[in-house]
Design an enzyme around this catalytic site. Structure first.
Site, mmCIF file in Angstrom:
data_model
loop_
_atom_site.group_PDB
_atom_site.id
_atom_site.type_symbol
_atom_site.label_atom_id
_atom_site.label_comp_id
_atom_site.label_asym_id
_atom_site.label_seq_id
_atom_site.Cartn_x
_atom_site.Cartn_y
_atom_site.Cartn_z
ATOM 1 N N MET A 29 0.481 -1.205 -0.066
ATOM 2 C CA MET A 29 -0.060 0.261 0.005
ATOM 3 C C MET A 29 0.769 1.433 -0.287
ATOM 4 O O MET A 29 0.177 2.950 0.342
ATOM 5 C CB MET A 29 -0.969 0.138 1.229
ATOM 6 C CG MET A 29 -1.867 -1.142 1.134
ATOM 7 S SD MET A 29 -3.499 -0.694 2.328
ATOM 8 C CE MET A 29 -2.714 -0.782 3.480
ATOM 9 N N HIS A 33 8.864 1.312 3.350
ATOM 10 C CA HIS A 33 10.363 1.459 4.245
ATOM 11 C C HIS A 33 11.099 -0.155 4.239
ATOM 12 O O HIS A 33 10.738 -0.755 3.496
ATOM 13 C CB HIS A 33 9.365 0.722 5.719
ATOM 14 C CG HIS A 33 8.445 0.041 5.854
ATOM 15 N ND1 HIS A 33 8.756 -1.213 6.249
ATOM 16 C CD2 HIS A 33 6.946 0.089 5.905
ATOM 17 C CE1 HIS A 33 7.615 -1.631 6.540
ATOM 18 N NE2 HIS A 33 6.222 -1.157 6.048
ATOM 19 N N GLY A 35 11.476 -2.825 5.035
ATOM 20 C CA GLY A 35 10.009 -4.212 5.033
ATOM 21 C C GLY A 35 10.515 -4.739 4.003
ATOM 22 O O GLY A 35 10.556 -5.365 3.524
ATOM 23 N N HIS A 36 9.705 -3.616 3.371
ATOM 24 C CA HIS A 36 9.338 -3.758 2.415
ATOM 25 C C HIS A 36 10.463 -3.955 1.137
ATOM 26 O O HIS A 36 10.563 -4.864 -0.148
ATOM 27 C CB HIS A 36 8.651 -2.862 1.554
ATOM 28 C CG HIS A 36 7.669 -2.513 1.855
ATOM 29 N ND1 HIS A 36 6.791 -1.620 2.687
ATOM 30 C CD2 HIS A 36 6.367 -3.194 1.598
ATOM 31 C CE1 HIS A 36 5.803 -1.269 3.206
ATOM 32 N NE2 HIS A 36 5.031 -2.246 2.945
ATOM 33 N N GLN A 60 -10.263 -2.486 2.990
ATOM 34 C CA GLN A 60 -9.580 -2.868 4.155
ATOM 35 C C GLN A 60 -9.720 -1.776 5.716
ATOM 36 O O GLN A 60 -8.979 -2.046 6.271
ATOM 37 C CB GLN A 60 -7.966 -3.601 3.817
ATOM 38 C CG GLN A 60 -7.396 -2.524 4.138
ATOM 39 C CD GLN A 60 -5.803 -3.647 3.149
ATOM 40 O OE1 GLN A 60 -5.904 -3.688 2.472
ATOM 41 N NE2 GLN A 60 -4.379 -3.221 4.175
ATOM 42 N N LYS A 148 5.223 -9.734 9.566
ATOM 43 C CA LYS A 148 4.439 -8.096 10.113
ATOM 44 C C LYS A 148 2.872 -8.231 10.606
ATOM 45 O O LYS A 148 2.499 -8.809 11.698
ATOM 46 C CB LYS A 148 5.105 -7.509 10.578
ATOM 47 C CG LYS A 148 4.723 -6.411 11.550
ATOM 48 C CD LYS A 148 4.862 -4.946 10.735
ATOM 49 C CE LYS A 148 3.830 -3.939 11.907
ATOM 50 N NZ LYS A 148 2.576 -3.560 10.860
ATOM 51 N N ASP A 149 2.834 -9.070 9.689
ATOM 52 C CA ASP A 149 1.294 -8.965 9.508
ATOM 53 C C ASP A 149 0.429 -10.948 9.487
ATOM 54 O O ASP A 149 0.766 -11.092 7.807
ATOM 55 C CB ASP A 149 0.475 -8.278 8.002
ATOM 56 C CG ASP A 149 1.104 -6.647 8.176
ATOM 57 O OD1 ASP A 149 0.506 -6.364 9.365
ATOM 58 O OD2 ASP A 149 1.574 -6.601 7.740
ATOM 59 N N VAL A 175 11.274 -7.187 9.582
ATOM 60 C CA VAL A 175 12.520 -6.573 9.509
ATOM 61 C C VAL A 175 11.979 -5.960 11.103
ATOM 62 O O VAL A 175 11.202 -4.741 11.192
ATOM 63 C CB VAL A 175 12.211 -5.848 7.945
ATOM 64 C CG1 VAL A 175 14.119 -4.916 8.363
ATOM 65 C CG2 VAL A 175 13.070 -6.766 7.110
ATOM 66 N N ARG A 186 2.755 2.790 9.542
ATOM 67 C CA ARG A 186 2.201 3.892 10.762
ATOM 68 C C ARG A 186 3.387 4.320 11.634
ATOM 69 O O ARG A 186 3.264 5.060 11.974
ATOM 70 C CB ARG A 186 1.214 2.974 11.165
ATOM 71 C CG ARG A 186 -0.267 2.738 10.517
ATOM 72 C CD ARG A 186 -0.856 1.231 10.953
ATOM 73 N NE ARG A 186 -1.355 0.785 10.252
ATOM 74 C CZ ARG A 186 -2.778 1.469 10.156
ATOM 75 N NH1 ARG A 186 -2.980 2.541 10.839
ATOM 76 N NH2 ARG A 186 -4.290 0.965 8.952
#
Ligand code: PAF
Length: 260
Positions: A29, A33, A35-36, A60, A148-149, A175, A186
């Site tokens: 989305m 960061h 993580g991506h 969502q 994480k999700d 990460v 966020r």
């Protein structure tokens, strides 16, 4: 050079030209960061073509204010994807993805109606529905999701198996910043002080003897706790800090859980 596609029709024409090559997909989305970046890097290493989508999925978000406040950093995101070497980026509008509105929806199994499903009604349904659409549009061999999700990862893995979708779902480790805070779009909305405090979520999940103790620790640190629960051999937590909702989870084996 990274190519950017704004319509499903243009992308589909491009997709036909990629037939026969292995395709890896990282749905996002935006507000990218580290993580991506780790998902994209893994995808680049395992596929001939790396496709990334940037789509802030309205279906969502159960709270319209949360959707409005969601960080949007498209220019930086595209520059990062170019630096990483992503091949194709799809940036569709809501009307491209939902041309007939939010008409048909995928529901998670009743066993997944816990935690995020309880506190964010419609969230998992919105995620599953948009991921099903994106997998249909992209037709990837592999799709990469962060742990994480974790609940999202679980319901998507379940959906892909149940609907015979020929995409392998690849779970990727969370990460973290040096403090232990899980990377999240966020986090951009946290003040520097809150960001320091936010690492307390990871530490409480990891060090508490049980979920009740983790909840007490978090409340004492100023978190507004939604839940701390154990499921799928992991300990999950969701809590607000400065009005920003943070989630995290750790394998129970890596916690100081009381074992009987
Ligand atoms: O994890 C996310 O960023 C989103 O939930 C996803 C998977 C891109 C679906 O909108």
């Amino acid at each position: 050079m990274t190519q950017v596609w704004h319509t499903v029709a243009q992308w589909r024409a491009r997709r036909r030209a990629l037939a026969g090559r292995s395709i890896g997909f990282v749905p996002t989305m935006g507000a990218l960061h580290r993580g991506h970046s780790s998902l994209v890097e893994r995808c680049l290493g395992e596929n001939e073509v790396t496709v990334v989508s940037i789509f802030v999925n309205p279906s969502q978000f159960n709270d319209p204010k949360d959707l409005e406040r969601y960080p949007r950093t498209l220019e930086n995101d595209l520059a990062l994807l170019e630096r990483l070497g992503a091949d194709e980026v799809i940036v569709p509008s809501a009307s491209e993805i939902f041309p007939n509105g939010y008409r048909l929806r995928v529901e998670p199994a009743s066993s997944a109606q816990v935690m995020e499903a309880s506190y964010r009604p419609g969230f998992l349904q919105g995620v599953m529905t948009v991921v099903l659409k994106l997998l249909g549009i992209v037709g990837p061999d592999r799709a990469y999701f962060g742990e994480k999700d974790y609940q999202q990862l679980e319901v998507i893995t379940d959906m892909v198996q149940e609907f015979f979708i020929p995409t392998k779902i690849i779970p990727c480790p969370t990460v973290r910043e040096q403090s232990g805070l899980a990377e999240s779009s966020r986090n951009m909305r946290l003040s520097p002080e809150a960001k320091e405090k936010a690492a307390g979520l990871f530490h409480a999940l990891t060090t508490a003897a049980n979920s009740a103790e983790a909840r007490t620790t978090l409340r004492a640190q100023g978190f507004e706790v939604e839940y701390v629960e154990e499921c799928w051999e992991r300990r999950f937590g969701a809590a607000y800090l400065e009005g920003v909702r943070l989630i995290d989870n750790v394998p129970v084996a890596e916690t100081k859980s009381v074992k009987f």
